[in-house]
Enzyme design. Structure first.
Site, PDB file in Angstrom:
ATOM      1  N   ASP A 130      50.525   4.703  62.833  1.00  0.00           N
ATOM      2  CA  ASP A 130      49.127   4.249  62.712  1.00  0.00           C
ATOM      3  C   ASP A 130      48.965   3.352  61.490  1.00  0.00           C
ATOM      4  OD1 ASP A 130      47.971   6.372  64.755  1.00  0.00           O
ATOM      5  OD2 ASP A 130      49.289   7.415  63.373  1.00  0.00           O
ATOM      6  N   ARG A 148      46.265  13.414  72.624  1.00  0.00           N
ATOM      7  CA  ARG A 148      47.563  14.001  72.251  1.00  0.00           C
ATOM      8  C   ARG A 148      47.455  15.525  72.214  1.00  0.00           C
ATOM      9  NH1 ARG A 148      46.522   9.465  69.322  1.00  0.00           N
ATOM     10  NH2 ARG A 148      48.102   7.825  69.182  1.00  0.00           N
ATOM     11  N   ARG A 154      50.209   0.000  62.259  1.00  0.00           N
ATOM     12  CA  ARG A 154      49.200  -0.724  63.065  1.00  0.00           C
ATOM     13  C   ARG A 154      48.094  -1.255  62.159  1.00  0.00           C
ATOM     14  NH1 ARG A 154      49.545   4.026  67.659  1.00  0.00           N
ATOM     15  NH2 ARG A 154      51.146   3.023  68.927  1.00  0.00           N
ATOM     16  N   HIS A 207      47.740  12.449  63.421  1.00  0.00           N
ATOM     17  CA  HIS A 207      48.202  11.360  64.289  1.00  0.00           C
ATOM     18  C   HIS A 207      47.457  11.578  65.605  1.00  0.00           C
ATOM     19  CE1 HIS A 207      50.487   8.404  66.427  1.00  0.00           C
ATOM     20  NE2 HIS A 207      50.994   9.294  67.247  1.00  0.00           N
TER      21      HIS A 207
END
Ligand code: NAI
Ligand code: PYR
Length: 304
Positions: free
Chosen positions: A148, A88, A151, A175
């Protein structure tokens, strides 16, 4: 529907369109304004999404950056996405330029607006948006590690056999690849997570890699992720519109580190109301600090 709750979605690609669809189904906003530099994309998405209007009380239309700047909640998804194996953080150069131009084009931004960053790297872009937008920091938020954490809760819930919302566990920090799982404070029904026989002997590093690697796995298989983040963002919009004050791990400015990272915060109609001081053990704290130092170095290259 809450009268007068206008939401702008900047960036009408996969993430922007899926968030718009989730918002339509949710029926919480009066209007969604979709904005993109590619006009045909906006036209196409609006035509497609408006076919689902019969199930919703929310109107959807294309609009200008200026109109977006006057909305109550402005969601920024405009930006390049990761190619398989790309991190990212590697998107920063491209997405900084896009964010800078989006914020300039929306000025003057409504002073009570909530700016919700989704484009990656979301923590760094949230920091930059806090500097560039002129809005108070508590009104400029990133979706952070909410996805996250979802998840993580899914994985734990299915291995223990409880509902996801019974799992009180957070992914915090970036993140991104340096995120941490706050194991030391995680529990189900007050019982520490690692005391459950199903989790007692797990390899924590491997477990954490599976959570942080999930986006890479999805991107490798289908090119992008968008359903999970759309679920997260639409629930954040609901929390803001209805002033629900849920506690969510979101990208917020951390005074101690001088940068933006995810921590549990209370979210209401004015944005972030306060941060919750979560217990972290010394190892978790050290990893968080290391991540903050690395992110701050990148932030400082773009804005002081
Ligand atoms: N925070 C999170 O948890 C997640 C973040 N993302 C991020 O969201 C971003 C968007 O991803 P996708 O929608 O899959 O990409 P996409 O390529 O499908 O859509 C991006 C859209 O942004 C538009 N755009 C580019 N420059 C613009 C500008 N200056 N003004 C307005 N629109 C502009 C493009 O025309 C395109 O339609 C990426 O940075 C991705 O990494 C994606 C999933 C989860
Ligand atoms: C792409 C991304 O940031 C995610 O799915 O976590």
């Amino acid at each position: 529907m809450v009268f007068g709750s206008r939401v702008a979605v900047i960036g009408a690609g996969s993430v922007g369109a899926t968030i718009s669809y989730a918002l339509l189904i949710q029926k919480i906003s009066s209007e969604i304004i979709l904005v993109d530099i590619v006009e045909e994309v906006v036209q196409g998405q609006v035509l497609d999404l408006s076919d689902a209007n019969f199930i919703s009380s929310t109107q959807i239309r294309g609009g200008t950056f200026q109109e977006a700047g006057q909305c109550d909640i402005i969601i920024i998804t405009a930006g390049a996405k990761q190619k398989p194996t790309e991190t990212r953080v590697e998107l920063i150069e491209r997405n900084y330029k896009i964010l800078d131009s989006v914020i300039k084009s929306m000025q003057p931004i409504k002073s009570s607006a909530i700016l919700l960053l989704v484009a990656n790297p979301v923590d760094i872009l949230t920091y930059i948006a806090q500097k560039l937008s002129g809005l108070p920091k508590n009104q400029v938020i990133g979706s952070g590690t909410f996805l996250d954490s979802a998840r993580l809760r899914l994985k734990i819930a299915s291995s223990i056999g409880v509902a996801e919302n019974a799992v009180h566990a957070y992914v915090l920090g970036e993140h991104g690849d340096s995120q941490i799982i706050a194991w030391s404070s995680a529990h189900i029904g007050g019982k520490p997570l690692l005391d459950f026989p199903e989790l007692k002997n797990i390899d924590k590093d491997k477990f954490a890699k599976e959570i942080s690697g999930k986006a890479y796995e999805i991107i490798k298989l289908k090119g992008a992720t968008y359903f999970g983040i759309a679920g997260c963002v639409s629930s954040l919009v609901q929390c803001i519109v209805l002033n629900q004050k849920h506690v969510r791990p979101l990208s917020t400015f951390i005074e101690e580190y001088g940068c933006v990272l995810s921590m549990p915060v209370v979210l209401g109609s004015n944005g972030i109301e306060r941060m919750i001081e979560i217990h972290l053990d010394s190892d978790e704290r050290a990893k968080l600090k290391q991540s903050a130092v690395a992110l701050k170095q990148i932030c400082d290259k773009y804005v002081k």
